[in-house]
Design a protein around this motif. Structure first.
Motif, mmCIF file in Angstrom:
data_model
loop_
_atom_site.group_PDB
_atom_site.id
_atom_site.type_symbol
_atom_site.label_atom_id
_atom_site.label_comp_id
_atom_site.label_asym_id
_atom_site.label_seq_id
_atom_site.Cartn_x
_atom_site.Cartn_y
_atom_site.Cartn_z
ATOM 1 N N ILE A 186 53.065 58.516 10.683
ATOM 2 C CA ILE A 186 53.764 57.235 11.456
ATOM 3 C C ILE A 186 53.719 57.614 12.722
ATOM 4 C CG2 ILE A 186 56.154 56.553 11.491
ATOM 5 C CD1 ILE A 186 56.624 57.524 8.656
ATOM 6 N N LEU A 187 53.546 56.388 13.670
ATOM 7 C CA LEU A 187 53.570 56.500 15.076
ATOM 8 C C LEU A 187 55.042 56.262 15.431
ATOM 9 C CD1 LEU A 187 51.734 56.864 17.749
ATOM 10 C CD2 LEU A 187 51.448 54.508 17.649
ATOM 11 N N ALA A 188 56.002 57.074 16.042
ATOM 12 C CA ALA A 188 57.374 56.812 16.109
ATOM 13 C C ALA A 188 57.526 56.596 17.736
ATOM 14 C CB ALA A 188 58.030 57.749 15.600
ATOM 15 N N LEU A 222 56.183 47.394 21.158
ATOM 16 C CA LEU A 222 55.537 48.237 20.039
ATOM 17 C C LEU A 222 56.531 49.133 19.664
ATOM 18 C CD1 LEU A 222 53.071 49.383 18.786
ATOM 19 C CD2 LEU A 222 52.925 51.054 20.429
ATOM 20 N N ALA A 223 56.962 49.237 18.384
ATOM 21 C CA ALA A 223 57.702 50.148 18.004
ATOM 22 C C ALA A 223 57.353 50.887 16.882
ATOM 23 C CB ALA A 223 59.237 49.502 17.192
ATOM 24 N N SER A 224 58.070 51.884 15.936
ATOM 25 C CA SER A 224 57.367 52.501 14.835
ATOM 26 C C SER A 224 56.605 51.683 13.944
ATOM 27 C CB SER A 224 58.502 53.428 14.184
ATOM 28 O OG SER A 224 59.141 54.117 15.233
ATOM 29 N N ILE A 225 55.437 52.499 13.800
ATOM 30 C CA ILE A 225 54.373 52.042 13.152
ATOM 31 C C ILE A 225 53.781 53.049 11.960
ATOM 32 C CG2 ILE A 225 51.861 50.787 13.053
ATOM 33 C CD1 ILE A 225 52.404 49.743 15.824
ATOM 34 N N LEU A 226 53.615 52.438 10.876
ATOM 35 C CA LEU A 226 52.982 53.422 9.797
ATOM 36 C C LEU A 226 51.557 53.095 9.813
ATOM 37 C CD1 LEU A 226 53.002 55.027 7.137
ATOM 38 C CD2 LEU A 226 53.152 52.770 5.819
ATOM 39 N N CYS A 227 50.731 54.141 10.252
ATOM 40 C CA CYS A 227 49.454 54.305 10.432
ATOM 41 C C CYS A 227 48.531 54.508 9.249
ATOM 42 C CB CYS A 227 48.852 55.302 11.396
ATOM 43 S SG CYS A 227 49.578 55.239 12.897
ATOM 44 N N GLY A 228 49.085 54.793 7.981
ATOM 45 C CA GLY A 228 48.421 54.954 6.787
ATOM 46 C C GLY A 228 48.590 56.435 6.158
ATOM 47 N N GLN A 229 47.736 56.563 5.046
ATOM 48 C CA GLN A 229 47.703 57.989 4.440
ATOM 49 C C GLN A 229 46.533 58.539 4.777
ATOM 50 O OE1 GLN A 229 49.105 57.827 0.329
ATOM 51 N NE2 GLN A 229 48.100 59.550 -0.071
ATOM 52 N N PHE A 230 46.404 59.859 4.846
ATOM 53 C CA PHE A 230 45.311 60.595 5.294
ATOM 54 C C PHE A 230 45.162 62.012 4.766
ATOM 55 C CE2 PHE A 230 46.528 57.695 8.545
ATOM 56 C CZ PHE A 230 45.373 56.865 8.954
ATOM 57 N N ALA A 231 44.015 62.336 4.661
ATOM 58 C CA ALA A 231 43.876 63.804 4.083
ATOM 59 C C ALA A 231 44.318 64.785 5.144
ATOM 60 C CB ALA A 231 42.376 63.976 3.888
ATOM 61 N N THR A 232 44.743 65.905 4.736
ATOM 62 C CA THR A 232 45.160 66.893 5.496
ATOM 63 C C THR A 232 44.651 67.211 6.741
ATOM 64 O OG1 THR A 232 46.251 68.137 3.402
ATOM 65 C CG2 THR A 232 46.173 69.558 5.524
ATOM 66 N N GLU A 233 43.151 67.391 6.544
ATOM 67 C CA GLU A 233 42.262 67.708 7.826
ATOM 68 C C GLU A 233 41.963 66.707 8.707
ATOM 69 O OE1 GLU A 233 39.485 66.521 4.200
ATOM 70 O OE2 GLU A 233 41.188 67.641 4.353
ATOM 71 N N SER A 234 42.711 65.267 8.517
ATOM 72 C CA SER A 234 42.533 64.240 9.183
ATOM 73 C C SER A 234 43.845 64.043 10.124
ATOM 74 C CB SER A 234 42.027 63.024 8.390
ATOM 75 O OG SER A 234 40.999 63.002 7.866
ATOM 76 N N VAL A 235 44.868 64.841 9.918
ATOM 77 C CA VAL A 235 46.055 65.000 10.630
ATOM 78 C C VAL A 235 46.039 65.108 11.765
ATOM 79 C CG1 VAL A 235 48.614 65.552 10.603
ATOM 80 C CG2 VAL A 235 47.332 64.895 8.390
ATOM 81 N N THR A 236 46.343 64.423 12.997
ATOM 82 C CA THR A 236 46.084 64.813 14.343
ATOM 83 C C THR A 236 46.933 64.005 15.150
ATOM 84 O OG1 THR A 236 44.312 64.767 16.276
ATOM 85 C CG2 THR A 236 44.196 62.812 14.691
ATOM 86 N N GLY A 237 47.317 64.611 16.424
ATOM 87 C CA GLY A 237 47.916 64.114 17.326
ATOM 88 C C GLY A 237 47.285 63.292 18.259
#
Length: 305
Positions: A186-188, A222-237
């Motif tokens: 989630i982009l907050a 632009l406010a908080s946005i759900l970017c989707g569901q991802f695998a653990t290795e794809s989680v990044t800032g």
């Protein structure tokens, strides 16, 4: 240092950043940037140097041909060449000559500094002559000396530039939440990020293909946005943004390195497993640790067993 000459190569520029670079060195010898960026500069900024350049049309795209929708078209390099006394310094890296990168220090940037004798490594003048970048550059003509440009296009370019700056200065964060076998990203935002003149924003983590981007029509913010569901290795800032202007369908892309809340504890392990997910990758990783040569690292020279 003061009393130095400076040349700037930067696809994005702002008045305040250019003025600060000029004040910190003493002589702005040359600036190479994109024409649409130079068009937005104040006349007082353009008066700081007699040498303003853009890439000539023949090198904007491969073989000088127009490529519809090509993402890599135009100037992308960022470099700062400085000379003082007998020495020349070359700074290469990620920062554009913009407020976010050089004035407010709100971006995470990396620069590599190289230094050598001017007689050995060259100078600003040699960089700009026919043996250097000269054949690829065109002297910039000030906007008031050109034929009038389409007002909608100018407004769109201005909106994109202001939106990039707003995003860079915003306090966006990435929040991670466990979801089934993966993680929600989630982009907050703290409140809202005003993006006037922007019709649409596409957002995706750079660890996945842009086909997985979420597209968000926005009412100028632009406010908080759900970017989707991802695998653990794809989680990044590291989050990519594609902005589309409202008045004319121009687009611009950028990547922000955002702070992450709730980063998975096993993310490093997941990334490591992805890197060495087969025999060949594991051997390449071992060769890298052992400091083997480049041929071995590229795969040629991986020993057979």
């Amino acid at each position: 240092p003061s009393n130095a000459r400076l040349a700037v190569v930067s696809p994005f520029i702002t008045d305040e950043a250019i003025k600060r670079l000029n004040a910190s060195t003493g002589q702005l010898a040359a600036v190479v940037s994109r024409p649409e960026e130079l068009d937005l500069l104040e006349p007082e900024t353009l008066d700081l140097s007699k040498s303003w350049y853009t890439l000539n049309d023949a090198v904007e795209t491969e073989d000088g041909e127009e490529t519809e929708g090509q993402d890599t078209q135009g100037l992308h390099a960022k470099a700062y060449l400085m000379e003082k006394g007998w020495n020349t310094w070359l700074f290469l890296g990620s920062p554009n000559a913009t407020n976010a990168a050089l004035v407010h220090n709100s971006n995470v940037e990396v620069l590599v500094e190289l230094c050598g004798l001017k007689s050995k490594v060259g100078s600003i003048d040699s960089m700009l002559d026919k043996a250097g970048m000269g054949p690829y550059l065109t002297p910039y003509t000030r906007a008031d000396e050109k034929a009038p440009r389409d007002a909608a296009e100018l407004n769109a370019e201005k909106a994109l530039k202001e939106a990039r700056n707003a995003l860079a200065l915003s306090k966006l964060r990435v929040c991670c939440r466990p979801m089934n076998s993966g993680w929600q990203i989630i982009l907050a935002a703290e409140g809202t990020v005003p993006l006037p003149g922007i019709a649409k924003v596409r957002i995706w983590p750079i660890t996945v293909d842009e086909d997985r981007a979420v597209s968000t029509p926005i009412p100028e913010q632009l406010a908080s946005i759900l970017c989707g569901q991802f695998a653990t290795e794809s989680v990044t800032g590291l989050i990519a943004f594609e902005l589309t202007a409202m008045e004319k369908a121009l687009t611009s892309r950028m990547v922000l390195n955002l702070p992450v809340d709730g980063l998975p504890d096993d993310r490093d392990d997941a990334v490591f497993k992805m890197i060495i997910n087969n025999r060949e990758s594991f051997l390449r990783y071992l060769l890298l640790l052992l400091g083997e040569d480049d041929d071995a690292l590229s795969g040629a020279g991986v020993p057979e067993r």
